[in-house]
Design an enzyme around this catalytic site. Structure first.
Site, PDB file in Angstrom:
ATOM      1  N   ASN A   1      -0.867   3.890 -10.204  1.00  0.00           N
ATOM      2  CA  ASN A   1      -0.067   4.220  -9.013  1.00  0.00           C
ATOM      3  C   ASN A   1      -0.502   3.348  -7.829  1.00  0.00           C
ATOM      4  O   ASN A   1      -0.742   3.836  -6.717  1.00  0.00           O
ATOM      5  CB  ASN A   1      -0.215   5.703  -8.667  1.00  0.00           C
ATOM      6  CG  ASN A   1       0.954   6.223  -7.841  1.00  0.00           C
ATOM      7  OD1 ASN A   1       1.912   5.502  -7.574  1.00  0.00           O
ATOM      8  ND2 ASN A   1       0.870   7.475  -7.425  1.00  0.00           N
TER       9      ASN A   1
ATOM     10  N   HIS B   1       1.484  15.807  -2.745  1.00  0.00           N
ATOM     11  CA  HIS B   1       1.861  16.144  -4.114  1.00  0.00           C
ATOM     12  C   HIS B   1       2.425  17.557  -4.222  1.00  0.00           C
ATOM     13  O   HIS B   1       3.278  17.819  -5.073  1.00  0.00           O
ATOM     14  CB  HIS B   1       0.658  16.005  -5.050  1.00  0.00           C
ATOM     15  CG  HIS B   1       0.425  14.613  -5.529  1.00  0.00           C
ATOM     16  ND1 HIS B   1      -0.377  13.721  -4.859  1.00  0.00           N
ATOM     17  CD2 HIS B   1       0.887  13.945  -6.612  1.00  0.00           C
ATOM     18  CE1 HIS B   1      -0.399  12.568  -5.508  1.00  0.00           C
ATOM     19  NE2 HIS B   1       0.367  12.672  -6.570  1.00  0.00           N
TER      20      HIS B   1
END
Length: 623
Positions: free
Chosen positions: A474, A510
């Site tokens: 990521n 998140h």
């Protein structure tokens, strides 16, 4: 389904249908398995038991619609409307037991078959090539099924067999996941269209293309809930225009976009991982926050900016269409990667190509990333039934030996990341194909296509260190956090504090589940301990000489990899199980091994350092 009968001359009367009085759909009916004669099919309605209907050889089954009109909504117990296709008639197994409920075909065809017909009035196709769906239907996203489909389900039981839900079930996946995969792969034909027809066209056409395709993908996946992203894009444009290049605009953007995202998490949260509108919205949130900061930097004097800030600072005033095109770019809207407005504008202006004046030579690099993504997809698909999150919560896992529990967590921790790797590799290929992945040239003149790379696959697969995994996984999101959060906290004067706050931001970004906080807390702890251990080995003559023994290198590597992936799995357990009752159950089963191991090292390593690092080395380091 018709009853199996012995072969004999057909002396039974033929049932006739009324003469159609309006537009009709004609379907050629070959012999169905289990029916004695060609043309014999089974028709069942809710009010009548299934019954065989004998048709002469070569005859047709004609379902008529006396006059085109909207489909009425009927209760499940409503009787059929005679002489009309707008009733609850289920065509059961036209083409065999394995066929779709509305497919027409013979035994070889799972869905579809040899006979083909099309009804221009209803827009439904019957039959088709072998393996092709017999009826094409458009349905809205899960949780927002369109009215047409709802009406059809009321009128025609089994129509859901033709939906993506049925296909997803046959593949062992959810409908949301199938829509996501389709949308990601849809980026390739869209990128090809862009390359061939729009690459050097007017900018407004390109922005419009990106905005409309992205909105269409949003609607396909989330139905009317696409308005969440649209609302935030429009409001962000208004913030930029009304507040200008001010700190107030940046803080307003940060607070509003994060609050909207967190509210979405709160109102849609479940105990499991669901693909909802919040999934692409978290990607969009970072884009819009980064846009406001770059716009703010664009109002500063260039000398007051770092070289990185100068690269991303927006000097002009973006229009609403530009902001929409940037936000909804089809190759990155759903799962990323992150890229700046300036980089996007270079794409629109035709600057992101290795051959000026021509479309980029990016087809081969794009296909390489696509192929690698498919390898991970196949591997994940084959192994996912055997390596599951649910097994960590099972009684069988609890009753296994301690070493088995640890090894399962190690393997699972590596495997669970492959679904993310798959998505990012495929979307990177889309970005490369469109030209967005162009990143200049190497010293030897070779074009680089890694501007949108979210994975460094070789490093990810081979690194034995936690920092290596962080640097390979990521990467665009990590770079975004470093650029807009970590480096902007420099005024705190404490690197560890800045890093901790950056990880806290990531955890909240998140979601609101406690598992995210535990995961990023473990990452913070592990990174600190790993740095201390590496420094100790490097500065201690004894440990340094032991680490340099060539013959022991494979052993060191194996031990490092085991520790690395065991505790990556330990951290990912909380990340993937979300709620405290689930991850706490698993952590108890292995006696909180990760916390015990790294907290012990955090307090022990300073004393080991005092004993094993000579004073001269300490003084030299201070100097």
């Amino acid at each position: 389904m018709g009853r199996q009968r012995a072969s004999r001359p057909d002396t039974r009367p033929t049932h006739s249908f009324p003469e159609p009085s309006g537009p009709s759909c004609t379907v050629t009916a070959p012999r169905a398995p289990g029916c004695a004669n060609s043309g014999e099919v089974a028709i069942a309605g809710p009010a009548l038991p299934p019954r065989p209907v004998s048709l002469p050889h070569g005859s047709h089954l004609c379902l008529t619609n006396a006059r085109p009109r909207p489909l009425p909504t009927l209760p499940r117990s409503a009787p059929p409307l005679a002489g009309s296709t707008n009733n609850r008639v289920g065509l059961e197994a036209l083409g065999g037991p394995a066929a779709n409920a509305h497919a027409v075909g013979g035994p070889p065809a799972g869905i579809g078959g040899e006979a083909t017909a099309f009804c221009p009035h209803s827009g439904r196709g019957a039959g088709g090539p072998r393996g092709a769906p017999a009826v094409k239907m458009a349905s809205a996203a899960d949780g927002d099924v369109g009215e047409a489909l709802e009406q059809m389900r009321g009128l025609w039981p089994g129509v859901e067999d033709l939906s993506l839900n049925k296909l997803a079930s046959s593949l062992g996946a959810s409908e949301q996941a199938l829509r996501l995969i389709i949308s990601i792969f849809l980026g390739y034909p869209l990128a090809l269209f862009y390359r061939h027809y729009l690459f050097y066209k007017d900018c407004y056409l390109i922005h419009l293309f990106h905005a409309l395709t992205g909105l269409s993908i949003a609607y396909f996946n989330f139905g009317h809930q696409f308005y969440h992203s649209l609302l935030c894009v429009v409001l962000q444009f208004l913030i930029l225009r009304l507040m200008g290049r001010t700190v107030t605009a940046v803080l307003t953007t940060l607070c509003f976009q994060m609050a909207y995202l967190l509210a979405g998490y709160y109102y849609t949260a479940t105990a499991d991982y669901d693909i909802k509108w919040t999934m692409p919205h978290c990607v969009l949130t970072l884009k819009l926050i980064g846009l406001s900061i770059d716009y703010y930097d664009g109002g500063k004097d260039r000398d007051s900016l770092s070289s990185e800030q100068q690269k991303y600072a927006i000097r002009g005033v973006p229009s609403l269409l530009e902001v929409a095109g940037f936000s909804y770019f089809y190759g990155a809207f759903l799962v990323g990667p992150q890229f700046s407005m300036n980089h996007y504008m270079k794409l629109v202006q035709g600057q992101l190509t290795d051959t000026p004046g021509k479309v980029p030579n990016s087809t081969i690099p794009a296909l390489k990333r696509l192929s690698l993504g498919l390898v991970y997809l196949v591997g994940y698909t084959l192994l996912s039934p055997h390596i599951t999150d649910d097994y960590l919560l099972s009684e069988d896992y609890d009753h296994r030996p301690f070493w088995f529990r640890c090894m399962y967590m190690l393997v699972w921790g590596k495997f669970v990341l492959y679904k993310y790797v798959t998505c990012w590799l495929v979307t990177e290929g889309v970005c490369i194909l469109s030209g967005l992945g162009f990143n200049g040239f190497e010293e030897n003149g070779k074009a680089k296509w890694d501007a949108c790379a979210n994975m460094k696959v070789w490093l990810f697969e081979t690194t034995p260190r936690f920092n290596g995994t962080i640097a390979s996984f990521n990467t665009n999101t990590n770079a975004w956090v470093a650029r807009y959060i970590f480096k902007r906290l420099k005024f705190l004067g404490n690197k560890e504090l800045s890093q901790g706050l950056s990880l806290l931001f990531l955890a909240l970004w998140h979601g609101l589940h406690s598992g995210y906080l535990i995961c990023f807390q473990m990452e913070f702890l592990i990174v600190i301990v790993e740095k201390q251990a590496a420094s100790l080995i490097r500065e201690s003559p004894t440990l340094s000489s032991l680490a340099s023994i060539t013959v022991l290198q494979p052993v060191y590597y194996l031990v490092q990899q085991t520790i690395h992936w065991l505790f990556m799995g330990y951290s990912m357990t909380a990340f993937c199980l979300f709620t405290w009752d689930k991850w706490l159950k698993v952590y108890r089963s292995i006696y909180f091994l990760g916390h015990t191991f790294f907290l012990s090292l955090l307090f022990v390593l300073p004393y080991v350092r005092k004993a094993m690092v000579p004073r001269k080395e300490k003084l030299k380091k201070r100097e």
